[in-house]
Design an enzyme around this catalytic site. Structure first.
Site, PDB file in Angstrom:
ATOM      1  N   PRO A  55       0.820  -1.223   0.000  1.00 15.96           N
ATOM      2  CA  PRO A  55       0.000   0.000   0.000  1.00 15.96           C
ATOM      3  C   PRO A  55       0.848   1.265   0.000  1.00 15.96           C
ATOM      4  O   PRO A  55       0.330   2.350  -0.252  1.00 15.96           O
ATOM      5  CB  PRO A  55      -0.804  -0.103   1.299  1.00 15.96           C
TER       6      PRO A  55
ATOM      7  N   GLU B 278       2.899  -7.666   8.779  1.00 11.71           N
ATOM      8  CA  GLU B 278       2.858  -6.196   8.799  1.00 11.71           C
ATOM      9  C   GLU B 278       3.655  -5.597   7.649  1.00 11.71           C
ATOM     10  O   GLU B 278       3.609  -4.384   7.416  1.00 11.71           O
ATOM     11  CB  GLU B 278       3.394  -5.661  10.123  1.00 11.71           C
TER      12      GLU B 278
ATOM     13  N   ARG C  49      -2.778  -7.962 -20.505  1.00  8.00           N
ATOM     14  CA  ARG C  49      -3.613  -7.501 -21.616  1.00  8.00           C
ATOM     15  C   ARG C  49      -2.823  -6.658 -22.613  1.00  8.00           C
ATOM     16  O   ARG C  49      -3.243  -6.499 -23.754  1.00  8.00           O
ATOM     17  CB  ARG C  49      -4.793  -6.668 -21.092  1.00  8.00           C
TER      18      ARG C  49
ATOM     19  N   ASP D 226     -10.027   0.088 -24.455  1.00  7.83           N
ATOM     20  CA  ASP D 226     -10.725  -0.033 -23.184  1.00  7.83           C
ATOM     21  C   ASP D 226     -10.482   1.179 -22.297  1.00  7.83           C
ATOM     22  O   ASP D 226      -9.655   2.020 -22.578  1.00  7.83           O
ATOM     23  CB  ASP D 226     -10.302  -1.318 -22.452  1.00  7.83           C
TER      24      ASP D 226
HETATM   25  N1  4GY Z   1      -2.988  -2.180  -1.564  1.00  7.17           N
HETATM   26  N2  4GY Z   1      -1.358  -2.794  -3.148  1.00  7.17           N
HETATM   27  C1  4GY Z   1      -1.380  -4.038  -1.358  1.00  7.17           C
HETATM   28  C2  4GY Z   1      -1.733  -4.604  -0.060  1.00  7.17           C
HETATM   29  C3  4GY Z   1      -1.166  -6.228   1.674  1.00  7.17           C
HETATM   30  C4  4GY Z   1       0.406  -5.712   5.101  1.00  7.17           C
HETATM   31  C5  4GY Z   1       2.142  -5.323   3.365  1.00  7.17           C
HETATM   32  C6  4GY Z   1      -1.984  -2.944  -1.991  1.00  7.17           C
HETATM   33  O1  4GY Z   1      -0.407  -3.715  -3.249  1.00  7.17           O
HETATM   34  N3  4GY Z   1      -0.420  -4.476  -2.172  1.00  7.17           N
HETATM   35  O2  4GY Z   1      -2.676  -4.165   0.579  1.00  7.17           O
HETATM   36  N4  4GY Z   1      -0.965  -5.611   0.402  1.00  7.17           N
HETATM   37  C7  4GY Z   1      -0.240  -5.629   2.732  1.00  7.17           C
HETATM   38  C8  4GY Z   1      -0.541  -6.256   4.045  1.00  7.17           C
HETATM   39  C9  4GY Z   1       1.843  -5.932   4.690  1.00  7.17           C
HETATM   40  C10 4GY Z   1       1.207  -5.834   2.312  1.00  7.17           C
END
Ligand code: 4GY
Length: 231
Positions: free
Chosen positions: A88, A115, A152, A167
């Site tokens: 994230p 984590e 794609r 698209d």
């Molecule tokens: N959003 N984009 C994502 C994600 C899980 C805690 C790090 C996201 O790419 N990956 O949410 N991944 C997390 C859970 C540790 C990865």
């Protein structure tokens, strides 16, 4: 293209890659997907392979240890590899990024677990990508999304070659609405313009429809478009 996916759950990927378009892409060797279990690179204590440990500085949960992650990456990394960590905290995945990644010879996708990954393992990573502003239980689904959206753009993966370009988002606005038979569905007819068969008129109508819905649903995309045009 070769893709190596590094995770703690290689089983997670059976299903999405075994049906429909991705299945056909793999069968025709356009996409060569390899699943790597990070646990195979963990130091063993008896028959137990430890991949996680408690975070320095305290806090909840566990952290993926740097050694198994680095060793897993190095086991597949070659000169032309591009290593992506899905988390994230990365740059947001876009159609443009998918297109760029589709031109790589070898992608290595590292999925986050617990984590997250010990920061020092990221020295083996070329870029960090997020599929969206939400947190999944692990990075496996994010890797599936990336592979699916990226594939794609590989020539030959879609039967009809112009499709990826037409698209949604390729032009920065939404795709136009689609219609098929029957001509009347529960009192709703097909727009006349689509039946007249004037291709210039249809193209113009579709662009207008896509633009109108974009303005309504995602006005910030229109602003981005005009920024791009003035560049
Ligand atoms: N959003 N984009 C994502 C994600 C899980 C805690 C790090 C996201 O790419 N990956 O949410 N991944 C997390 C859970 C540790 C990865």
């Amino acid at each position: 293209m070769r893709v190596d996916i590094l995770s703690l759950f290689p089983d997670y990927f059976s299903g999405p890659f075994d049906v429909s378009i991705l299945k056909r892409a793999r069968e025709s060797k356009l996409l060569d997907i390899h699943l790597v279990d990070i646990r195979d690179f963990a130091p063993r204590k008896g028959n137990y392979a430890k991949v996680d440990d408690r975070p320095y500085g305290g806090g909840p949960g566990m952290v993926l240890m740097p050694e198994p992650v680095c060793q897993a990456i190095r086991s597949v990394k070659r000169e032309k590899s591009h290593v992506v960590y899905l988390s994230p905290q990365g740059k947001k995945l876009t159609a443009a990024k998918c297109q760029e990644l589709s031109q790589k010879q070898h992608l290595v996708l590292l999925c986050g677990h617990y984590e997250g990954v010990d920061e020092r393992a990221l020295k083996e990573v070329d870029e960090e990508i997020s599929i969206g502003d939400y947190v999944l239980t692990n990075g496996c689904l994010a890797a599936i999304v990336l592979v699916d959206a990226m594939a794609r753009f590989i020539p030959g993966v879609l039967g009809h070659e112009e499709a990826a370009g037409q698209d949604s988002f390729q032009e920065g606005i939404f795709d136009a609405p689609h219609y098929t038979r029957p001509e009347m569905f529960e009192g709703i007819p097909i727009p006349d313009v689509l039946k007249r068969g004037n291709h210039a008129e249809i193209a113009k109508w579709r662009r207008k429809q896509g633009l109108a819905k974009t303005k309504r649903v995602r006005p910030e995309l229109i602003l981005k478009e005009t920024e791009n045009e003035t560049e």
